[in-house]
Design an enzyme around this catalytic site. Sequence first.
Site, short mmCIF file in Angstrom:
data_model
loop_
_atom_site.label_atom_id
_atom_site.label_comp_id
_atom_site.label_asym_id
_atom_site.label_seq_id
_atom_site.Cartn_x
_atom_site.Cartn_y
_atom_site.Cartn_z
N SER A 306 0.77 -1.38 -0.13
CA SER A 306 0.04 0.10 0.11
C SER A 306 0.91 1.14 0.03
CB SER A 306 -0.91 0.04 1.19
OG SER A 306 -1.92 -1.04 1.38
N CYS A 307 1.91 1.19 0.76
CA CYS A 307 2.94 2.53 0.90
C CYS A 307 4.12 1.71 0.96
CB CYS A 307 2.52 3.29 2.20
SG CYS A 307 3.48 4.79 2.17
N ILE A 308 5.32 2.31 0.56
CA ILE A 308 6.61 1.98 0.53
C ILE A 308 7.65 3.04 0.82
CG2 ILE A 308 6.92 1.61 -1.67
CD1 ILE A 308 8.62 -0.80 -1.19
N GLN A 315 18.97 5.64 0.88
CA GLN A 315 18.54 5.31 -0.35
C GLN A 315 19.98 5.20 -1.34
OE1 GLN A 315 16.16 8.57 -1.59
NE2 GLN A 315 14.41 7.97 -0.11
N ARG A 316 19.57 4.74 -2.67
CA ARG A 316 20.65 4.25 -3.38
C ARG A 316 21.79 3.23 -2.89
NH1 ARG A 316 20.54 7.65 -7.62
NH2 ARG A 316 22.63 6.96 -8.45
N GLY A 318 20.34 -0.19 -2.61
CA GLY A 318 19.58 -1.36 -2.89
C GLY A 318 18.36 -1.84 -1.93
N GLY A 320 15.63 -0.11 -1.27
CA GLY A 320 14.15 -0.26 -1.96
C GLY A 320 14.07 -1.57 -2.74
N GLU A 341 -0.28 -0.88 -4.76
CA GLU A 341 -1.30 0.09 -5.02
C GLU A 341 -0.92 1.35 -5.70
OE1 GLU A 341 -4.28 2.55 -1.92
OE2 GLU A 341 -3.32 0.61 -1.21
N SER A 345 4.52 7.19 -6.02
CA SER A 345 5.45 8.31 -6.15
C SER A 345 6.23 8.37 -7.31
CB SER A 345 5.99 8.65 -4.82
OG SER A 345 7.04 7.43 -4.62
#
Length: 453
Positions: A306-308, A315-316, A318, A320, A341, A345
């Site tokens: 639903s949201c991540i 970040q950057r 891996g 994510g 969902e 973004s």
Amino acid sequence: MVAHAFCSELNEATAKIVQSYDWQCIDCKSCLVCLSKTDEDKIVICNYCDRGYHTFCCNPLLEHIPEGDWYCDQCSSMPSPPYSPTKQQDEMIKVKLRLTLNPKIKRERKPKTARDQDDELYYKTFGLKLSVAEADIQRGIPSEEDKEKFEKALLLPEKNIATQQELSKISKISFGNYLIDTWYIAPYPEEYNQNDILYICEHCMKYMRSSFITKRHQKKCTVRYPPGNEVYRENKISIFEVDGRKNKIYCQNLCLMAKMFLDHKTLYYDVEPFLFYVMTEVDEYGYHFIGYFSKEKRSAMNYNVSCILTMPIYQRKGYGQFLIDFSYLLSKKEHKAGTPERPLSDLGLLSYRSYWKTTVFKELKLQKGPISIEDISNHTGLTPDDIISTLETNQMLNHDPLNNTYSIIIDPKTIEDHLNHVDQKGYVQVNPTKLTWTPFILSKDRLSQLLSE
């Protein structure tokens, strides 16, 4: 002034109202607006609350004294219309009170009219509860003015949010050992929006207004990991499953912080229907928050996310891609295909497109014979729509207009180059053997409750 309601000729409803304010008798009655007793011939009295007003002080103004019943602005704007007995009912009440106080008075009976008989029949028909006057709903029907007020009231939440965004001064959050620039506005309480920096505990997600309060909190806070079940651990990476119903405050605080980095996020407080999978990195000081994704306990659209969010400081690296891969691992454990969902973004869409491309390429590299979209979906947990979108984006889907058929174009060198490029980054990978997890099962009572909400 003290007086009997009967002596002041007030009905039962009005007698209760006048006890709530400084009531005046008819001889002392002054205008509630200008507080003057002059121009007594122009003072009109509310039939419900017995307050007095000059005709030129009323809202709206009156040109003359009304002949029938009149209600002031306070009473006429009530959600439910005030009960006002008719003159006939008033007389019946007075007679009843006189007979009660003085039994020697002979009861005078007047012949019943056709209207009296209709009123009596109506009263009996509705269980001796409602008279014709009481059942009149005309004054309860919304007017055009009422509808306009309602439409304006609907816009108030949007105005409040816009105002809050204008007044919010938060530009950074202090999170663990990091000071992180925020990207968007989050609806924190007004008293927390007045400082440039918002302090958030990386373990319990409590938010605070100052460094002094934060230091005191750190001395008292005993939390070192998310309040849920650890479902995955390998080396320094751990993932916890947190139930939004059992740990409501933690999940709400987590969602508020996530709003500072997600443009499309709208969920802040209704966290009970969701599970939160929180990714952490472990060292001697505890479990440090990296990111998370939320998932509906029961999704009609088979959404596996639903949201991540991955925190900007991680970040950057891996992480994510790791969270996305982990969400599809859960979908495969549930023996179904999943998809995130929408809307995603901008960063989320880029991450998913990258993941889908790598996953499809890995599956095509392993294939040794004919393969279909359905085969890829069964092996990867991706939905056919996401697979087709990936093939089209990478110009790997060919359409034969003569036979109206589609075929997958495979270039082994393109696939090999991409997978080598991904391997060179050395990102951490999900190890399915390290997962200790069973799908969430709702009881029948809880399921029916969620469906009815």
